[in-house]
Write a protein that holds these residues in place. Structure first.
Motif, short mmCIF file in Angstrom:
data_model
loop_
_atom_site.label_atom_id
_atom_site.label_comp_id
_atom_site.label_asym_id
_atom_site.label_seq_id
_atom_site.Cartn_x
_atom_site.Cartn_y
_atom_site.Cartn_z
N LEU A 106 -63.79 8.31 22.06
CA LEU A 106 -62.66 7.72 21.48
C LEU A 106 -61.33 8.20 22.09
N PRO A 107 -60.48 7.49 22.31
CA PRO A 107 -58.88 7.96 22.73
C PRO A 107 -58.37 8.76 21.34
N VAL A 108 -57.65 9.75 21.66
CA VAL A 108 -56.86 10.30 20.54
C VAL A 108 -55.87 9.53 20.15
N PRO A 109 -55.84 9.12 18.79
CA PRO A 109 -54.98 8.26 18.40
C PRO A 109 -53.56 8.47 18.41
N ALA A 110 -52.64 7.59 18.89
CA ALA A 110 -51.33 8.08 18.63
C ALA A 110 -50.58 8.78 17.51
N GLY A 111 -49.97 9.60 17.80
CA GLY A 111 -49.42 10.58 16.82
C GLY A 111 -50.06 11.77 16.28
N VAL A 112 -51.34 11.74 16.75
CA VAL A 112 -52.35 12.89 16.30
C VAL A 112 -52.46 14.12 17.37
N ASP A 113 -52.15 15.04 17.02
CA ASP A 113 -52.38 16.27 17.90
C ASP A 113 -53.74 16.66 18.62
N LEU A 114 -54.11 16.70 19.85
CA LEU A 114 -55.15 16.62 20.33
C LEU A 114 -56.26 17.95 19.68
N THR A 115 -55.79 19.01 19.26
CA THR A 115 -56.70 19.80 18.62
C THR A 115 -57.14 19.26 17.28
N VAL A 116 -56.33 18.53 16.57
CA VAL A 116 -56.53 18.14 15.09
C VAL A 116 -57.51 16.77 15.28
N ALA A 117 -57.30 15.97 16.55
CA ALA A 117 -58.17 15.05 16.73
C ALA A 117 -59.81 15.20 16.55
N ALA A 118 -60.25 16.56 16.62
CA ALA A 118 -61.65 16.99 16.31
C ALA A 118 -62.22 16.70 14.95
N ALA A 119 -61.09 16.32 13.90
CA ALA A 119 -61.59 16.10 12.58
C ALA A 119 -61.83 14.89 12.43
N LEU A 120 -61.80 13.92 13.43
CA LEU A 120 -61.87 12.70 13.06
C LEU A 120 -63.30 11.77 13.30
N PRO A 121 -64.07 12.35 14.64
CA PRO A 121 -65.03 11.47 14.94
C PRO A 121 -66.19 11.48 13.79
N GLU A 122 -66.68 12.47 13.29
CA GLU A 122 -68.03 12.44 12.39
C GLU A 122 -67.57 12.00 10.99
N VAL A 123 -66.24 12.03 10.66
CA VAL A 123 -66.24 11.83 9.22
C VAL A 123 -65.66 10.02 9.30
N THR A 124 -65.03 9.73 10.36
CA THR A 124 -64.86 8.32 10.30
C THR A 124 -66.17 7.39 10.59
#
Length: 329
Positions: A106-124
């Motif tokens: 997935l592309p990193v969403p606009a406005g989300v820091d690259l490091t924080v983006a790791a918090a997204l794939p599994e939960v979403t």
């Protein structure tokens, strides 16, 4: 490269930061230079020797990551070296590099820091596939989310509110419930002090929950069925309270209710790709608009993954615990 290895199953100290061979992307895969990963309950089970990776997956723990595309395997289109991405993994996130099927990027969403983006794939992916693709939560319905302050829970609250549902949560203690309320939860239940069946009955005038997202399993099975509304749907995604319970089929028949149980890690690539495509279509715009956001409790250097596991097992965190590689600094 370096990765967290598990020479022998055991406690958090079993996690060892060691030098290992670099992965090579195969057909349809992308090599990602990892900046961050996230800790999930499945990683704890793998460390303990109870949840081995599926055949062909990386032996290292880690079910999601964020980073930059370092190389493209044969047959990959739509991605370029240098792209900032996050990814759903079958394993290998606790490493400096990982090979990922391109359909799970997935592309990193606009406005989300690259490091924080790791918090997204599994939960979403977990929440969207279970609450919406399987349980079909609709606007105006009531959803009960167990473990509302967890990584899964904090995302489920936000997505359910975004589609116009009424949200009930269970969590342990006033602080966690307060955070759930901040995220939009309407009905707050302290599972340590209150009976969620009774609390939900009172809050819904006896109707119950149209959808229940459950991480507990057997220990909650009977009460979950009692808490369901007519035509309710119970989605089980975890077994923290055991794997075997007694199911009252009479109650299910009376309520015309359904029980489903799913896992994400072992699904075929095509199913994972379809879930990721749905997340990109439905969830990513909400993140870009600021309606939904990743909730991060803390970050820990990946070499200190043992400390991150101790935090997760203590259940003192709210949201996700992230692991940062040296590339994040």
């Amino acid at each position: 490269m370096h990765a967290i290895t598990i020479p022998e199953p055991g406690g958090p100290e079993a996690l060892v930061w060691a030098e290992v061979p670099d992965p090579v992307p195969g057909e349809g895969e992308v090599l990602v230079e990892v900046v961050s990963s996230a800790v999930n309950r499945a990683d704890v089970l793998q460390r303990q020797g109870f949840y081995n990776p599926p055949p062909g997956a990386s032996p290292y723990p880690g079910l999601e990551c964020a980073g930059r595309v370092a190389a493209l395997g044969p047959g990959v289109t739509g991605w370029s070296v240098g792209d900032e991405v996050c990814a759903l993994l079958a394993g290998g996130g606790y490493a400096e590099k990982v090979a990922v099927p391109s359909g799970q990027l997935l592309p990193v969403p606009a406005g989300v820091d690259l490091t924080v983006a790791a918090a997204l794939p599994e939960v979403t992916a977990t929440v969207w596939s279970n609450v919406f693709m399987v349980a079909h939560l609709r606007p105006g319905e009531t959803v009960l989310i167990h473990g509302g302050s967890s990584g899964i829970g904090t995302m489920a609250i936000q997505l359910a509110k975004a589609v116009g549902a009424r949200v009930a949560v269970t969590a342990g203690g006033p602080e966690k419930l307060a955070r759930c309320k901040e995220l939009g939860a309407d009905i707050l239940i302290d599972y340590r002090e209150q009976d969620f069946v009774e609390e939900l009955r009172q809050a819904t005038d006896g109707a119950g929950a149209d959808v229940i997202l459950d991480i507990v399993g057997a220990a909650y099975l009977d009460r979950n069925v009692r808490a369901l509304a007519v035509n309710g749907r119970l989605a089980i995604i975890g077994l923290q309270g055991g794997a075997k319970g007694e199911l009252n089929l009479g109650a299910l028949l009376t309520k015309r209710a359904a029980v489903t149980a799913t896992s994400l890690r072992g699904r075929p690539l095509a199913e994972k790709s379809a879930i990721i495509a749905a997340v990109r279509e439905h969830v990513w715009p909400l993140i870009t608009e600021g309606v939904v956001r990743p909730i991060v409790d803390r970050t820990v250097p990946m070499a200190d993954a043992a400390e991150a596991h101790r935090v997760l097992e203590s259940s003192t965190h709210i949201g996700k615990v992230l692991l940062l590689t040296p590339a994040a600094t």
